[in-house]
Write an enzyme that holds these catalytic residues in place. Structure first.
Site, PDB file in Angstrom:
ATOM      1  N   HIS A 331       0.842  -1.202   0.000  1.00 31.13           N
ATOM      2  CA  HIS A 331       0.000   0.000   0.000  1.00 31.13           C
ATOM      3  C   HIS A 331       0.877   1.252   0.000  1.00 31.13           C
ATOM      4  O   HIS A 331       2.091   1.166   0.117  1.00 31.13           O
ATOM      5  CB  HIS A 331      -0.896   0.028   1.248  1.00 31.13           C
ATOM      6  CG  HIS A 331      -1.989  -0.991   1.234  1.00 31.13           C
ATOM      7  ND1 HIS A 331      -3.308  -0.666   1.042  1.00 31.13           N
ATOM      8  CD2 HIS A 331      -1.964  -2.343   1.392  1.00 31.13           C
ATOM      9  CE1 HIS A 331      -4.050  -1.757   1.078  1.00 31.13           C
ATOM     10  NE2 HIS A 331      -3.251  -2.798   1.297  1.00 31.13           N
ATOM     11  N   GLU A 404       3.581  -0.647   3.860  1.00 34.41           N
ATOM     12  CA  GLU A 404       3.199   0.720   3.512  1.00 34.41           C
ATOM     13  C   GLU A 404       4.434   1.505   3.066  1.00 34.41           C
ATOM     14  O   GLU A 404       5.536   1.309   3.598  1.00 34.41           O
ATOM     15  CB  GLU A 404       2.576   1.435   4.721  1.00 34.41           C
ATOM     16  CG  GLU A 404       1.278   0.827   5.224  1.00 34.41           C
ATOM     17  CD  GLU A 404       0.057   1.372   4.511  1.00 34.41           C
ATOM     18  OE1 GLU A 404       0.215   2.174   3.561  1.00 34.41           O
ATOM     19  OE2 GLU A 404      -1.070   0.996   4.904  1.00 34.41           O
TER      20      GLU A 404
END
Length: 497
Positions: A331, A404
């Protein structure tokens, strides 16, 4: 299509409680912004805005003065909650024309724009993306727009014949991925396999890559699988660059890549939400679903790509010859710096400690990865995510993470200076993720002995690492093995009227 001040006044004078963004239903298509009362052909300097292209997003423009324009992000299709990603072009400019663009309807209040992030820009004569100077970007709460947060940036057009393109971050389109995968396929590598796992609602491909020594795929051979996914949230474009970095390294002739292919089977689904990517959404699919909240029971008709991936993972889980060692979902983060991970919380303390080893090793290999920002939780709001659901489904030999990476920059350890990410440094993080599996499995010294998990000595070494991590509290109880097997049975979707 033209827009002018009269149209803006007509909208704002209605006194309606309906949000201004609620009336935005599509992307601008060669929309000319002209002064109030102007009729006739556009003159040079009457800016023409367009977002009717792949991954484009701009829903409306209001002419304020010849120097200032209010821009409205088009909400995600079928879901007005999400308004973050923008990607549009401007043409018909005059040389040395100076403007201020105000993007006025962001759905998020927190943003890296407060920390120096700036929009991306390129033009036809300068096709390489670059960030605007942070000194020209302002992020503030504006009373003129229902106290929404506004991002304003100043820009000077310098070449009349250029078409300029502005974006929230480096775009990475569905078509770009298809061209990349086509080129890999043409290389006819025996350790690389591309297959069609399924189709999206709009019939776009859900590609699945298998990268391994073909010996590992012989019938009856035990397999240790690393499963990687990206772009479940379509606006999080950095995840595609990280994923491409992983793929590039694993298919390369590098000696480390060869060792990894010999010992592990990598399954990679590089774009879980191809419709959302194509449409220019930030978080949702065509039908307005946040797919990363539907892992528990994905519908084959509403969430077909997610359903296909989950079905494959469950099949592997139920195959006694396959051990799914890692699941990593990539992400991008809109408020944090660096790369970091989210992991799960387990009642078994030893398993919990083992889970921290991979991010600690990655912290040693990648200067932009922050273990101190890595955290482990079981927040209720994350229950439908891939990391949370698969962490509860798979057994204690499997580890599930969300990787992330910042939309903006990273801070190098021991300094306070921020280094903005580029396409290349995003891909470098991907290469470092792949390399870290070498350390995790102790493959630095290549031997003929069977592959073994990391030893207790390595656990102790990693535990004494200077980095610290966050362990959040939660209430969920771990499922028993029987319960996990029950969860693994794919249920037929229920239909409601």
């Amino acid at each position: 299509m033209k827009t002018n001040m009269a149209e803006r006044s007509k909208t704002t004078e209605t006194g309606s409680d309906i949000g201004i963004d609620d009336i935005i239903t599509g992307n601008l298509n060669k929309c000319t912004a002209v002064p109030p009362g102007y009729f006739g052909q556009p003159k040079k300097g009457h800016l023409i805005f367009d977002a009717c292209f792949e991954s484009g997003n701009l829903g409306r423009v209001d002419y304020i003065t010849e120097f200032e324009y209010d821009l409205f992000i088009r909400p995600d299709t079928c879901n007005p909650r999400f308004r973050v990603w923008f990607n549009f072009t401007v043409e018909n400019v005059k040389e040395s024309q100076r403007v201020i663009f105000n993007i006025v309807n962001f759905s998020k209040t927190k943003s890296l724009y407060r920390d120096g992030m700036a929009p991306m820009v390129k033009s036809t004569s300068r096709p390489k993306w670059q960030r605007l100077p942070p000194k020209n970007v302002y992020y503030y709460r504006c009373p003129d727009h229902r106290k929404n947060y506004v991002m304003s940036f100043a820009f000077c057009f310098d070449r009349e014949d250029d078409i300029y393109q502005f974006a929230y971050c480096y775009p990475y389109t569905y078509t770009r991925l298809q061209h990349y995968l086509d080129n890999l396929q043409k290389r006819s590598m025996d350790y690389y396999c591309r297959e069609l796992l399924g189709l999206s609602v709009q019939q776009r491909q859900l590609d699945l890559l298998t990268i391994t020594n073909p010996v590992n795929l012989r019938p009856g051979t035990e397999q240790k699988v690393v499963f990687i996914t990206a772009r479940v949230h379509p606006g999080e474009t950095p995840s595609s660059f990280v994923c491409q970095g992983i793929i590039d390294f694993l298919v390369s002739p590098h000696p480390i890549a060869k060792v990894l292919r010999d010992h592990l089977v990598f399954k990679i689904a590089p774009m879980l939400n191809p419709d959302g990517v194509y449409l220019g959404n930030y978080r949702c699919s065509l039908m307005g679903f946040d797919l990363n909240r539907h892992w528990a029971d994905p519908s084959p008709w509403a969430h077909p790509t997610l359903h296909g991936v989950k079905q494959l993972i469950v099949q592997m889980y139920n195959n006694p010859k396959v051990t799914l060692e890692f699941y990593i979902d990539i992400h991008a983060h809109s408020t944090m710096m660096n790369g970091f991970m989210y992991g799960n919380i387990f009642e078994d303390e030893e398993r919990f400690q083992r889970q921290a080893i991979f991010p600690k090793l990655l912290c040693q290999n990648a200067e932009d990865f922050s273990f101190s920002s890595t955290s482990f939780n079981r927040d209720a709001v994350k229950a439908g995510t891939g990391r949370r659901f698969l962490g509860g489904l798979l057994d204690d030999t499997s580890y599930c993470y969300t990787l992330e990476v910042s939309f903006y920059s990273y801070i190098v350890g021991g300094t306070t200076s921020t280094v903005p990410y580029t396409e290349e440094t995003y891909m470098k993080l991907g290469r470092n993720v792949a390399r870290t599996f070498l350390d995790y499995y102790r493959l630095n010294s290549i031997t003929e002995r069977p592959l073994a998990p990391i030893s207790s000595t390595w656990k102790e070494k990693a535990s004494s690492n200077r980095c610290s991590y966050h362990r959040a509290q939660g209430n969920n109880q771990p499922a028993t093995k029987t319960e996990k097997r029950t969860q693994a049975i794919l249920k037929e979707p229920t239909h409601s009227s």
